[in-house]
Write an enzyme that holds these catalytic residues in place. Sequence first.
Site, PDB file in Angstrom:
ATOM      1  N   HIS A 159     -15.492  -2.680  -4.030  1.00 25.45           N
ATOM      2  CA  HIS A 159     -15.817  -2.075  -5.440  1.00 25.45           C
ATOM      3  C   HIS A 159     -14.757  -2.966  -6.408  1.00 25.45           C
ATOM      4  O   HIS A 159     -14.035  -3.527  -5.867  1.00 25.45           O
ATOM      5  CB  HIS A 159     -15.346  -0.615  -5.297  1.00 25.45           C
ATOM      6  CG  HIS A 159     -14.199  -0.117  -5.050  1.00 25.45           C
ATOM      7  ND1 HIS A 159     -13.653  -0.499  -3.810  1.00 25.45           N
ATOM      8  CD2 HIS A 159     -13.098   0.296  -5.848  1.00 25.45           C
ATOM      9  CE1 HIS A 159     -12.361   0.060  -3.975  1.00 25.45           C
ATOM     10  NE2 HIS A 159     -12.092   0.612  -5.208  1.00 25.45           N
ATOM     11  N   HIS A 169      -4.535   2.404   2.936  1.00 24.82           N
ATOM     12  CA  HIS A 169      -4.760   2.651   1.427  1.00 24.82           C
ATOM     13  C   HIS A 169      -3.715   3.526   1.037  1.00 24.82           C
ATOM     14  O   HIS A 169      -4.072   4.563   0.379  1.00 24.82           O
ATOM     15  CB  HIS A 169      -6.130   2.831   1.358  1.00 24.82           C
ATOM     16  CG  HIS A 169      -6.725   2.638  -0.188  1.00 24.82           C
ATOM     17  ND1 HIS A 169      -6.385   3.832  -1.091  1.00 24.82           N
ATOM     18  CD2 HIS A 169      -6.714   1.591  -1.097  1.00 24.82           C
ATOM     19  CE1 HIS A 169      -6.705   3.307  -2.387  1.00 24.82           C
ATOM     20  NE2 HIS A 169      -7.060   2.181  -2.213  1.00 24.82           N
ATOM     21  N   HIS A 179     -12.502  -2.084  -8.539  1.00 23.71           N
ATOM     22  CA  HIS A 179     -11.130  -1.675  -8.880  1.00 23.71           C
ATOM     23  C   HIS A 179     -10.238  -2.734  -8.519  1.00 23.71           C
ATOM     24  O   HIS A 179     -10.158  -3.431  -7.790  1.00 23.71           O
ATOM     25  CB  HIS A 179     -10.443  -0.209  -8.170  1.00 23.71           C
ATOM     26  CG  HIS A 179     -11.433   1.073  -8.684  1.00 23.71           C
ATOM     27  ND1 HIS A 179     -11.383   2.104  -8.356  1.00 23.71           N
ATOM     28  CD2 HIS A 179     -11.872   1.042  -9.978  1.00 23.71           C
ATOM     29  CE1 HIS A 179     -11.889   2.963  -9.076  1.00 23.71           C
ATOM     30  NE2 HIS A 179     -12.049   2.370 -10.215  1.00 23.71           N
ATOM     31  N   ASP A 210     -12.640   2.534  -0.728  1.00 24.47           N
ATOM     32  CA  ASP A 210     -12.206   3.750  -0.936  1.00 24.47           C
ATOM     33  C   ASP A 210     -13.217   4.849  -1.186  1.00 24.47           C
ATOM     34  O   ASP A 210     -14.244   4.410  -1.548  1.00 24.47           O
ATOM     35  CB  ASP A 210     -11.780   3.670  -2.475  1.00 24.47           C
ATOM     36  CG  ASP A 210     -10.373   2.858  -2.414  1.00 24.47           C
ATOM     37  OD1 ASP A 210     -10.135   1.967  -1.657  1.00 24.47           O
ATOM     38  OD2 ASP A 210      -9.639   2.648  -3.633  1.00 24.47           O
ATOM     39  N   ASP A 261      -7.253  -3.311  -7.623  1.00 23.15           N
ATOM     40  CA  ASP A 261      -6.339  -3.422  -6.254  1.00 23.15           C
ATOM     41  C   ASP A 261      -7.317  -4.040  -5.292  1.00 23.15           C
ATOM     42  O   ASP A 261      -6.595  -4.230  -4.141  1.00 23.15           O
ATOM     43  CB  ASP A 261      -5.640  -2.176  -5.803  1.00 23.15           C
ATOM     44  CG  ASP A 261      -6.574  -0.848  -5.770  1.00 23.15           C
ATOM     45  OD1 ASP A 261      -7.561  -0.958  -6.510  1.00 23.15           O
ATOM     46  OD2 ASP A 261      -6.643  -0.052  -4.844  1.00 23.15           O
ATOM     47  N   HIS A 262      -8.583  -4.158  -5.294  1.00 23.26           N
ATOM     48  CA  HIS A 262      -9.299  -4.752  -4.325  1.00 23.26           C
ATOM     49  C   HIS A 262     -10.149  -6.050  -4.580  1.00 23.26           C
ATOM     50  O   HIS A 262     -10.527  -6.500  -3.892  1.00 23.26           O
ATOM     51  CB  HIS A 262     -10.849  -3.697  -4.136  1.00 23.26           C
ATOM     52  CG  HIS A 262     -10.046  -2.555  -3.315  1.00 23.26           C
ATOM     53  ND1 HIS A 262     -10.261  -2.289  -2.173  1.00 23.26           N
ATOM     54  CD2 HIS A 262      -9.521  -1.462  -3.805  1.00 23.26           C
ATOM     55  CE1 HIS A 262      -9.744  -0.998  -2.007  1.00 23.26           C
ATOM     56  NE2 HIS A 262      -9.184  -0.555  -2.820  1.00 23.26           N
ATOM     57  N   HIS A 268     -17.063   7.026  -4.341  1.00 23.54           N
ATOM     58  CA  HIS A 268     -15.894   6.981  -5.116  1.00 23.54           C
ATOM     59  C   HIS A 268     -16.159   7.013  -6.511  1.00 23.54           C
ATOM     60  O   HIS A 268     -17.223   7.534  -6.822  1.00 23.54           O
ATOM     61  CB  HIS A 268     -15.033   5.528  -4.786  1.00 23.54           C
ATOM     62  CG  HIS A 268     -13.810   5.253  -5.113  1.00 23.54           C
ATOM     63  ND1 HIS A 268     -12.728   6.233  -5.191  1.00 23.54           N
ATOM     64  CD2 HIS A 268     -13.172   4.128  -5.770  1.00 23.54           C
ATOM     65  CE1 HIS A 268     -11.689   5.904  -5.471  1.00 23.54           C
ATOM     66  NE2 HIS A 268     -12.123   4.572  -6.023  1.00 23.54           N
TER      67      HIS A 268
END
Length: 304
Positions: free
Chosen positions: A63, A271, A65, A213, A67-68, A143
């Site tokens: 996805h 995570h 976001h 997530d 941090d990914h 999410h």
Amino acid sequence: MEKFEVHILGCGSALPTTRHFASSQVVNIREKLFMIDCGEGAQLQLRRSKLKFTRLNHIFISHLHGDHCFGLMGLISTFGLVGRTATLHIHCHADLERILTPQLEYFCKGMAYNVEFHLINPTKAEVVYEDRSVTVSSIPLRHRIPTCGFLFAEKPTPNHIIRDMIDFYKVPVFELNRIKNGEDYVLPDGTVIPNNRLTTPPAPPRSYAYCSDTIFHRPIIEQIKEVNLLFHEATFAQCDAQRAKETFHTTAMQAGEIARDADVKQLLIGHFSARYEDENILLQEARSVFPNTLLAKENLKVTL
């Protein structure tokens, strides 16, 4: 057995800490490397893991976001600097192609290799990659934005020939493929030699599911049934269950419930929220429900 390994490059959540890198993993299946998510620092961790850059050809982004995926541009640029020529395949939500294309045109003009995007519909469970040894399927998660996990499943392999028996019955070479695929052999005089006298069964195919997530989401259970290894996010402890619900994340205990009810063989949690100085609280909560649980950490390698 052929190699099937999961390498943890980063297992922290959104807020950077000195303990963890952002989310990224590499799955090594028969020396083909598949990256899942690419948070900041992924290329540094890739070097530390001593995995070969040249064997990484597919990246799967769960996805959008940061941090990914914030490590993706740096990794793409580094691949260009080290002289990569093989196409890099990125499997992702359609918005990532729209976001990265102008950056590639600005920062990576003249690279000797191509970046090819393969669009994923995160709301559907479907095969998103396949070769002769593995399939990768998307796992719809729940999410705050469209998100999916990934299921890596080995394809069944043929039976193993018992060479002494093949020689004993003087089986011609052209019959071997049929025998590997389970058929009996008929001698010239009509005698049937059963397949189990000529072969041994292969090792059962292995599977790995990545689910991060997501809020506690029971519909994934059916798709991940009996996998050899499940990585499931465990961002929060049970005392912060309300915060997990508000942010569409999962507690460690809930991750254990998913693993137990899916009858998986082993659970790996990660995570982690930056609020926990000692993540053993998360490990103990998950193990209270599903004892065969491991705590993710950077440069951990799990062999299936």
